[in-house]
Design a protein around this motif. Structure first.
Motif, PDB file in Angstrom:
ATOM      1  N   TYR A  94      50.913  23.722  25.986  1.00 22.88           N
ATOM      2  CA  TYR A  94      51.355  22.577  26.771  1.00 22.88           C
ATOM      3  C   TYR A  94      50.052  22.044  27.038  1.00 22.88           C
ATOM      4  CZ  TYR A  94      52.548  20.746  31.124  1.00 22.88           C
ATOM      5  OH  TYR A  94      52.830  19.814  32.335  1.00 22.88           O
ATOM      6  N   SER A  95      50.242  20.445  26.810  1.00 19.37           N
ATOM      7  CA  SER A  95      49.578  19.362  27.006  1.00 19.37           C
ATOM      8  C   SER A  95      49.567  18.962  28.439  1.00 19.37           C
ATOM      9  CB  SER A  95      49.890  18.315  26.160  1.00 19.37           C
ATOM     10  OG  SER A  95      49.030  17.113  26.439  1.00 19.37           O
ATOM     11  N   PRO A  96      48.724  19.214  29.385  1.00 13.41           N
ATOM     12  CA  PRO A  96      48.845  18.746  30.785  1.00 13.41           C
ATOM     13  C   PRO A  96      48.714  17.201  31.088  1.00 13.41           C
ATOM     14  CG  PRO A  96      46.580  19.553  30.223  1.00 13.41           C
ATOM     15  CD  PRO A  96      47.382  19.805  28.972  1.00 13.41           C
ATOM     16  N   PHE A  97      48.125  16.468  30.186  1.00 16.99           N
ATOM     17  CA  PHE A  97      48.031  15.093  30.297  1.00 16.99           C
ATOM     18  C   PHE A  97      49.573  14.426  30.191  1.00 16.99           C
ATOM     19  CE2 PHE A  97      43.592  14.014  28.433  1.00 16.99           C
ATOM     20  CZ  PHE A  97      43.027  14.925  29.254  1.00 16.99           C
ATOM     21  N   ASP A  98      50.563  15.095  29.355  1.00 16.60           N
ATOM     22  CA  ASP A  98      51.707  14.236  29.289  1.00 16.60           C
ATOM     23  C   ASP A  98      52.950  15.103  29.442  1.00 16.60           C
ATOM     24  OD1 ASP A  98      51.075  15.590  27.036  1.00 16.60           O
ATOM     25  OD2 ASP A  98      52.250  14.328  25.588  1.00 16.60           O
ATOM     26  N   GLY A  99      52.623  16.512  29.623  1.00 13.53           N
ATOM     27  CA  GLY A  99      53.746  17.641  29.799  1.00 13.53           C
ATOM     28  C   GLY A  99      54.410  18.093  28.493  1.00 13.53           C
ATOM     29  N   ALA A 100      54.069  17.586  27.315  1.00 13.98           N
ATOM     30  CA  ALA A 100      54.286  17.925  26.012  1.00 13.98           C
ATOM     31  C   ALA A 100      54.356  19.525  25.630  1.00 13.98           C
ATOM     32  CB  ALA A 100      54.232  17.026  25.116  1.00 13.98           C
ATOM     33  N   THR A 101      55.074  20.287  24.910  1.00 16.94           N
ATOM     34  CA  THR A 101      54.853  21.422  24.567  1.00 16.94           C
ATOM     35  C   THR A 101      54.773  21.334  22.920  1.00 16.94           C
ATOM     36  OG1 THR A 101      55.698  22.392  26.544  1.00 16.94           O
ATOM     37  CG2 THR A 101      55.276  23.951  24.450  1.00 16.94           C
ATOM     38  N   TRP A 102      53.918  22.064  22.237  1.00 11.10           N
ATOM     39  CA  TRP A 102      53.777  21.926  20.855  1.00 11.10           C
ATOM     40  C   TRP A 102      53.664  23.508  20.225  1.00 11.10           C
ATOM     41  CZ3 TRP A 102      54.867  17.384  19.183  1.00 11.10           C
ATOM     42  CH2 TRP A 102      54.516  16.408  19.961  1.00 11.10           C
ATOM     43  N   ASP A 107      49.305  19.443  15.901  1.00  9.08           N
ATOM     44  CA  ASP A 107      49.708  18.368  16.866  1.00  9.08           C
ATOM     45  C   ASP A 107      48.589  18.280  18.132  1.00  9.08           C
ATOM     46  OD1 ASP A 107      51.904  17.459  15.389  1.00  9.08           O
ATOM     47  OD2 ASP A 107      53.034  19.391  16.063  1.00  9.08           O
ATOM     48  N   VAL A 108      47.865  19.135  18.181  1.00  7.91           N
ATOM     49  CA  VAL A 108      47.146  19.150  19.435  1.00  7.91           C
ATOM     50  C   VAL A 108      45.433  18.672  19.158  1.00  7.91           C
ATOM     51  CG1 VAL A 108      46.215  20.918  21.153  1.00  7.91           C
ATOM     52  CG2 VAL A 108      48.297  21.131  20.256  1.00  7.91           C
ATOM     53  N   ASP A 109      45.091  17.870  19.915  1.00  5.71           N
ATOM     54  CA  ASP A 109      43.849  17.530  19.764  1.00  5.71           C
ATOM     55  C   ASP A 109      42.870  18.093  21.016  1.00  5.71           C
ATOM     56  OD1 ASP A 109      43.750  15.934  17.724  1.00  5.71           O
ATOM     57  OD2 ASP A 109      43.524  13.976  18.654  1.00  5.71           O
ATOM     58  N   ILE A 110      41.737  18.216  20.856  1.00  2.00           N
ATOM     59  CA  ILE A 110      41.150  18.713  21.771  1.00  2.00           C
ATOM     60  C   ILE A 110      39.949  17.519  22.436  1.00  2.00           C
ATOM     61  CG2 ILE A 110      38.719  20.333  22.627  1.00  2.00           C
ATOM     62  CD1 ILE A 110      41.498  21.804  21.582  1.00  2.00           C
ATOM     63  N   ASP A 111      40.476  17.221  23.598  1.00  2.00           N
ATOM     64  CA  ASP A 111      40.104  16.096  24.242  1.00  2.00           C
ATOM     65  C   ASP A 111      38.749  16.341  25.003  1.00  2.00           C
ATOM     66  OD1 ASP A 111      40.091  13.139  25.694  1.00  2.00           O
ATOM     67  OD2 ASP A 111      40.340  14.653  27.533  1.00  2.00           O
ATOM     68  N   HIS A 112      37.775  15.466  24.867  1.00  2.00           N
ATOM     69  CA  HIS A 112      36.604  15.407  25.869  1.00  2.00           C
ATOM     70  C   HIS A 112      36.711  14.769  27.029  1.00  2.00           C
ATOM     71  CE1 HIS A 112      34.298  16.203  21.987  1.00  2.00           C
ATOM     72  NE2 HIS A 112      33.688  16.851  22.604  1.00  2.00           N
ATOM     73  N   MET A 113      36.863  15.309  28.146  1.00  2.00           N
ATOM     74  CA  MET A 113      37.363  14.619  29.330  1.00  2.00           C
ATOM     75  C   MET A 113      36.760  13.506  29.555  1.00  2.00           C
ATOM     76  SD  MET A 113      38.927  14.291  32.308  1.00  2.00           S
ATOM     77  CE  MET A 113      40.211  15.569  32.129  1.00  2.00           C
ATOM     78  N   VAL A 114      35.422  13.699  29.763  1.00  2.00           N
ATOM     79  CA  VAL A 114      34.465  12.288  29.566  1.00  2.00           C
ATOM     80  C   VAL A 114      34.211  12.051  27.933  1.00  2.00           C
ATOM     81  CG1 VAL A 114      32.231  11.321  30.217  1.00  2.00           C
ATOM     82  CG2 VAL A 114      33.378  12.621  31.909  1.00  2.00           C
ATOM     83  N   VAL A 147      45.442  18.961  24.324  1.00  2.00           N
ATOM     84  CA  VAL A 147      46.294  18.031  24.545  1.00  2.00           C
ATOM     85  C   VAL A 147      46.830  17.454  23.277  1.00  2.00           C
ATOM     86  CG1 VAL A 147      45.090  17.077  26.797  1.00  2.00           C
ATOM     87  CG2 VAL A 147      44.621  15.991  24.597  1.00  2.00           C
ATOM     88  N   THR A 148      47.976  16.685  23.479  1.00  2.00           N
ATOM     89  CA  THR A 148      48.744  16.010  22.560  1.00  2.00           C
ATOM     90  C   THR A 148      48.064  15.232  21.727  1.00  2.00           C
ATOM     91  OG1 THR A 148      50.771  16.248  23.675  1.00  2.00           O
ATOM     92  CG2 THR A 148      50.978  14.609  22.116  1.00  2.00           C
ATOM     93  N   ASP A 149      47.819  14.912  20.595  1.00  2.00           N
ATOM     94  CA  ASP A 149      46.837  14.370  19.794  1.00  2.00           C
ATOM     95  C   ASP A 149      47.094  12.641  19.871  1.00  2.00           C
ATOM     96  OD1 ASP A 149      49.340  14.075  18.088  1.00  2.00           O
ATOM     97  OD2 ASP A 149      48.681  14.747  16.289  1.00  2.00           O
ATOM     98  N   ASN A 150      48.303  12.389  19.870  1.00  2.00           N
ATOM     99  CA  ASN A 150      48.314  10.778  19.952  1.00  2.00           C
ATOM    100  C   ASN A 150      48.058  10.224  21.295  1.00  2.00           C
ATOM    101  OD1 ASN A 150      50.763  11.602  21.309  1.00  2.00           O
ATOM    102  ND2 ASN A 150      52.096  10.173  19.957  1.00  2.00           N
ATOM    103  N   VAL A 151      48.236  11.156  22.511  1.00  2.00           N
ATOM    104  CA  VAL A 151      47.889  10.866  23.593  1.00  2.00           C
ATOM    105  C   VAL A 151      46.374  10.848  23.754  1.00  2.00           C
ATOM    106  CG1 VAL A 151      47.646  11.589  26.030  1.00  2.00           C
ATOM    107  CG2 VAL A 151      49.864  11.829  24.982  1.00  2.00           C
ATOM    108  N   ASN A 152      45.592  11.811  23.091  1.00  2.00           N
ATOM    109  CA  ASN A 152      44.300  11.670  23.134  1.00  2.00           C
ATOM    110  C   ASN A 152      43.838  10.594  22.404  1.00  2.00           C
ATOM    111  OD1 ASN A 152      41.358  13.023  23.342  1.00  2.00           O
ATOM    112  ND2 ASN A 152      41.853  13.266  20.946  1.00  2.00           N
ATOM    113  N   GLN A 153      44.282  10.203  21.397  1.00  2.00           N
ATOM    114  CA  GLN A 153      43.920   8.997  20.529  1.00  2.00           C
ATOM    115  C   GLN A 153      44.277   7.925  21.425  1.00  2.00           C
ATOM    116  OE1 GLN A 153      46.172   9.715  16.956  1.00  2.00           O
ATOM    117  NE2 GLN A 153      45.301  11.692  16.783  1.00  2.00           N
TER     118      GLN A 153
END
Length: 204
Positions: A94-102, A107-114, A147-153
């Motif tokens: 579950y990607s908390p940034f956009d609410g999508a589930t994969w 389909d999932v990236d690991i986002d660096h918050m900063v 998080v969702t890969d394209n949201v991270n991008q």
């Protein structure tokens, strides 16, 4: 009989309540985040043109065959199955940034918050290689998120005054996490960044 019925009702109610989204450790309370935000140095970013992603070695081995990315996928996923190389072969994220589930790790990236570049221009250009490596692989603060890969991008290296998560309901957690990471590492913020973070924390 009554206790059995009560237990059955409670079980049904519990199953109807959605599980909270997995989250990294170290997310502060609203009041703590506000205190930390007020303690951060506010100044313009310093971009000396020397940033290179390779200066932040990431996805280091954590244990066995598992690197940081695979560790976060296991931590933040549900029913994650991995193979002998620690690659996730199945699970739900579950990607908390956009609410999508994969259901595919691809389909999932690991986002660096900063983001790494934002860290660089807000103080990390002065760090040792060891500290930059620690930052890029930090499992002890709310720095790494599945998080969702394209949201991270879409986020890329933007700070909260330039980019916010699609889910407004996540603004509070996002801002508290961003502040916690910057505070933990003594990174600075810009005035625009502070204004955006203040507004987001006020949604808590």
């Amino acid at each position: 009989m009554k206790s059995f019925l009560l237990a059955s009702v409670l079980a049904v109610v519990a199953s109807a309540i959605p599980m909270p989204a997995p989250a990294p450790p170290g997310i502060p309370s609203k009041s703590t985040a506000q205190t930390q935000l007020n303690a951060l140095t506010v100044k313009a970013n310093y971009d000396n043109g020397g940033y290179n992603r390779d200066l932040f070695p990431h996805w280091n081995t954590v244990s066995g065959a598992c690197n940081t990315r695979e560790t976060v996928l296991k931590r933040d996923g549900t029913n994650v199955v991995t193979n002998s190389a620690c690659a996730s072969t199945s699970g739900t994220w579950y990607s908390p940034f956009d609410g999508a589930t994969w259901t595919a790790a691809s389909d999932v990236d690991i986002d660096h918050m900063v983001p790494l570049k934002n860290a660089w221009i807000s103080g990390a250009y002065q760090w040792t290689a060891a500290k930059r490596t620690q930052f890029a692989n930090d499992l002890n603060t709310p720095q790494l998120w599945a998080v969702t890969d394209n949201v991270n991008q879409a986020k890329s290296d933007k700070s909260p005054d330039s980019w916010k998560p699609p889910l407004t309901s996540f603004y509070c957690t996002y801002a508290k996490s961003w502040v916690a990471v910057k505070y933990s590492y003594g990174l600075s913020i810009t005035s625009a960044e502070k204004s955006a973070l203040t507004s987001m924390i006020n949604t808590c």
